[in-house]
Motif scaffolding. Sequence first.
Motif, PDB file in Angstrom:
ATOM      1  N   PRO A   1      32.553  38.321  47.999  1.00 57.11           N
ATOM      2  CA  PRO A   1      32.704  38.704  49.404  1.00 57.11           C
ATOM      3  C   PRO A   1      33.349  40.076  49.589  1.00 57.11           C
ATOM      4  O   PRO A   1      33.114  40.739  50.585  1.00 57.11           O
ATOM      5  CB  PRO A   1      33.574  37.604  50.006  1.00 57.11           C
ATOM      6  N   VAL A   2      34.156  40.494  48.610  1.00 56.02           N
ATOM      7  CA  VAL A   2      34.831  41.794  48.679  1.00 56.02           C
ATOM      8  C   VAL A   2      34.869  42.372  47.271  1.00 56.02           C
ATOM      9  O   VAL A   2      35.143  41.648  46.309  1.00 56.02           O
ATOM     10  CB  VAL A   2      36.285  41.644  49.210  1.00 56.02           C
ATOM     11  N   MET A   3      34.623  43.666  47.149  1.00 52.79           N
ATOM     12  CA  MET A   3      34.728  44.330  45.847  1.00 52.79           C
ATOM     13  C   MET A   3      36.147  44.856  45.666  1.00 52.79           C
ATOM     14  O   MET A   3      36.737  45.398  46.604  1.00 52.79           O
ATOM     15  CB  MET A   3      33.738  45.489  45.755  1.00 52.79           C
ATOM     16  N   PRO A   4      36.710  44.697  44.471  1.00 48.36           N
ATOM     17  CA  PRO A   4      38.056  45.207  44.209  1.00 48.36           C
ATOM     18  C   PRO A   4      38.054  46.723  44.074  1.00 48.36           C
ATOM     19  O   PRO A   4      37.002  47.335  43.858  1.00 48.36           O
ATOM     20  CB  PRO A   4      38.439  44.543  42.888  1.00 48.36           C
ATOM     21  N   PRO A   5      39.232  47.323  44.181  1.00 42.16           N
ATOM     22  CA  PRO A   5      39.312  48.774  43.992  1.00 42.16           C
ATOM     23  C   PRO A   5      39.014  49.130  42.537  1.00 42.16           C
ATOM     24  O   PRO A   5      39.361  48.372  41.623  1.00 42.16           O
ATOM     25  CB  PRO A   5      40.764  49.101  44.357  1.00 42.16           C
ATOM     26  N   ASN A   6      38.381  50.245  42.345  1.00 44.69           N
ATOM     27  CA  ASN A   6      38.064  50.720  41.002  1.00 44.69           C
ATOM     28  C   ASN A   6      38.959  51.920  40.724  1.00 44.69           C
ATOM     29  O   ASN A   6      38.725  53.007  41.236  1.00 44.69           O
ATOM     30  CB  ASN A   6      36.580  51.107  40.930  1.00 44.69           C
ATOM     31  N   ASN A   7      40.032  51.686  39.948  1.00 41.21           N
ATOM     32  CA  ASN A   7      40.948  52.781  39.616  1.00 41.21           C
ATOM     33  C   ASN A   7      41.458  52.622  38.196  1.00 41.21           C
ATOM     34  O   ASN A   7      40.993  51.747  37.454  1.00 41.21           O
ATOM     35  CB  ASN A   7      42.091  52.861  40.642  1.00 41.21           C
ATOM     36  N   GLU A   8      42.421  53.436  37.811  1.00 43.19           N
ATOM     37  CA  GLU A   8      42.898  53.445  36.412  1.00 43.19           C
ATOM     38  C   GLU A   8      43.577  52.142  35.992  1.00 43.19           C
ATOM     39  O   GLU A   8      43.678  51.869  34.802  1.00 43.19           O
ATOM     40  CB  GLU A   8      43.827  54.634  36.157  1.00 43.19           C
ATOM     41  N   ASN A   9      44.035  51.324  36.919  1.00 37.44           N
ATOM     42  CA  ASN A   9      44.702  50.062  36.567  1.00 37.44           C
ATOM     43  C   ASN A   9      43.811  48.839  36.749  1.00 37.44           C
ATOM     44  O   ASN A   9      44.302  47.716  36.697  1.00 37.44           O
ATOM     45  CB  ASN A   9      45.979  49.873  37.392  1.00 37.44           C
ATOM     46  N   THR A  10      42.516  49.036  37.017  1.00 40.00           N
ATOM     47  CA  THR A  10      41.644  47.882  37.226  1.00 40.00           C
ATOM     48  C   THR A  10      40.458  47.901  36.272  1.00 40.00           C
ATOM     49  O   THR A  10      39.978  48.957  35.870  1.00 40.00           O
ATOM     50  CB  THR A  10      41.114  47.831  38.678  1.00 40.00           C
ATOM     51  N   ILE A  11      40.031  46.717  35.915  1.00 38.17           N
ATOM     52  CA  ILE A  11      38.826  46.501  35.118  1.00 38.17           C
ATOM     53  C   ILE A  11      37.975  45.525  35.918  1.00 38.17           C
ATOM     54  O   ILE A  11      38.444  44.441  36.267  1.00 38.17           O
ATOM     55  CB  ILE A  11      39.156  45.897  33.736  1.00 38.17           C
ATOM     56  N   ILE A  12      36.741  45.898  36.195  1.00 34.46           N
ATOM     57  CA  ILE A  12      35.862  45.062  37.010  1.00 34.46           C
ATOM     58  C   ILE A  12      34.716  44.557  36.149  1.00 34.46           C
ATOM     59  O   ILE A  12      33.981  45.352  35.560  1.00 34.46           O
ATOM     60  CB  ILE A  12      35.333  45.845  38.224  1.00 34.46           C
ATOM     61  N   VAL A  13      34.595  43.230  36.066  1.00 32.73           N
ATOM     62  CA  VAL A  13      33.504  42.604  35.322  1.00 32.73           C
ATOM     63  C   VAL A  13      32.634  41.860  36.333  1.00 32.73           C
ATOM     64  O   VAL A  13      33.066  40.873  36.917  1.00 32.73           O
ATOM     65  CB  VAL A  13      34.037  41.629  34.245  1.00 32.73           C
ATOM     66  N   GLN A  14      31.429  42.361  36.545  1.00 35.78           N
ATOM     67  CA  GLN A  14      30.493  41.723  37.470  1.00 35.78           C
ATOM     68  C   GLN A  14      29.608  40.783  36.658  1.00 35.78           C
ATOM     69  O   GLN A  14      28.772  41.228  35.884  1.00 35.78           O
ATOM     70  CB  GLN A  14      29.662  42.775  38.193  1.00 35.78           C
ATOM     71  N   THR A  15      29.810  39.478  36.847  1.00 34.18           N
ATOM     72  CA  THR A  15      29.129  38.502  35.999  1.00 34.18           C
ATOM     73  C   THR A  15      27.766  38.076  36.512  1.00 34.18           C
ATOM     74  O   THR A  15      26.945  37.612  35.739  1.00 34.18           O
ATOM     75  CB  THR A  15      29.979  37.227  35.845  1.00 34.18           C
ATOM     76  N   ASP A  16      27.524  38.172  37.799  1.00 34.29           N
ATOM     77  CA  ASP A  16      26.313  37.627  38.420  1.00 34.29           C
ATOM     78  C   ASP A  16      26.178  36.129  38.177  1.00 34.29           C
ATOM     79  O   ASP A  16      25.075  35.585  38.146  1.00 34.29           O
ATOM     80  CB  ASP A  16      25.048  38.372  37.944  1.00 34.29           C
ATOM     81  N   LEU A  17      27.300  35.449  37.977  1.00 35.63           N
ATOM     82  CA  LEU A  17      27.343  34.002  37.778  1.00 35.63           C
ATOM     83  C   LEU A  17      27.957  33.338  39.002  1.00 35.63           C
ATOM     84  O   LEU A  17      28.714  33.972  39.743  1.00 35.63           O
ATOM     85  CB  LEU A  17      28.182  33.662  36.543  1.00 35.63           C
ATOM     86  N   GLY A  18      27.678  32.056  39.190  1.00 35.59           N
ATOM     87  CA  GLY A  18      28.300  31.302  40.266  1.00 35.59           C
ATOM     88  C   GLY A  18      29.796  31.137  40.037  1.00 35.59           C
ATOM     89  O   GLY A  18      30.315  31.412  38.955  1.00 35.59           O
ATOM     90  N   PHE A  19      30.487  30.664  41.047  1.00 35.93           N
ATOM     91  CA  PHE A  19      31.942  30.541  40.982  1.00 35.93           C
ATOM     92  C   PHE A  19      32.428  29.686  39.805  1.00 35.93           C
ATOM     93  O   PHE A  19      33.307  30.119  39.066  1.00 35.93           O
ATOM     94  CB  PHE A  19      32.492  30.005  42.311  1.00 35.93           C
ATOM     95  N   PRO A  20      31.895  28.465  39.589  1.00 34.51           N
ATOM     96  CA  PRO A  20      32.416  27.651  38.481  1.00 34.51           C
ATOM     97  C   PRO A  20      32.174  28.289  37.109  1.00 34.51           C
ATOM     98  O   PRO A  20      33.038  28.239  36.243  1.00 34.51           O
ATOM     99  CB  PRO A  20      31.659  26.325  38.605  1.00 34.51           C
ATOM    100  N   THR A  21      31.021  28.917  36.921  1.00 39.99           N
ATOM    101  CA  THR A  21      30.730  29.548  35.635  1.00 39.99           C
ATOM    102  C   THR A  21      31.613  30.767  35.435  1.00 39.99           C
ATOM    103  O   THR A  21      32.112  31.016  34.336  1.00 39.99           O
ATOM    104  CB  THR A  21      29.239  29.926  35.554  1.00 39.99           C
ATOM    105  N   ARG A  22      31.816  31.528  36.498  1.00 41.18           N
ATOM    106  CA  ARG A  22      32.739  32.665  36.445  1.00 41.18           C
ATOM    107  C   ARG A  22      34.130  32.190  36.043  1.00 41.18           C
ATOM    108  O   ARG A  22      34.813  32.829  35.248  1.00 41.18           O
ATOM    109  CB  ARG A  22      32.752  33.355  37.815  1.00 41.18           C
ATOM    110  N   SER A  23      34.552  31.033  36.579  1.00 40.20           N
ATOM    111  CA  SER A  23      35.867  30.482  36.244  1.00 40.20           C
ATOM    112  C   SER A  23      35.974  30.163  34.762  1.00 40.20           C
ATOM    113  O   SER A  23      37.044  30.315  34.164  1.00 40.20           O
ATOM    114  CB  SER A  23      36.144  29.226  37.075  1.00 40.20           C
TER     115      SER A  23
END
Length: 159
Positions: A53-75
Amino acid sequence: MLKNSMCFINELSRFKENIVVVLGGYWGLMKNIADHAVKAGIQTMFILPDNPPVMPPNNENTIIVQTDLGFPTRSTIMCKTGDILVAMGGSIGSIIEIMLSYDFGKPIVVVKSGRETDRVPQCFDKYIDHRMKAELLYASDGCEAGRIVVDFIRELLKK
């Protein structure tokens, strides 16, 4: 819950060089935790489900992994990635993550929050089942949870 999350991150900030906070997204309480962690200089990783629903900020202290998986699988990925799970409060998603972390042999800290995860201590004591795969720990607030995690980190660093 906001006060708990802030106190939790404040406790962790003493070990910011040795820690990565792993979150499942950037909304609700996770956003507050992320914002406070990034501000404290703690590396923060986001394991995102499909169509977050919201994308996190992309900066030097963040790592963003976009899984394209549903919520339970992402968990599943999120719980496998971390060394310890802290359930700061939540509903079915957090309860599923508690069970997954237990099955992966990862210790779990359940923080009293007024949410459905508060029922976990009523159902389980120190372990979920006879296999005793991981210890369940219970914290009255985020500060206590932070101290538990700091002690866990200290033990990891000794190894």
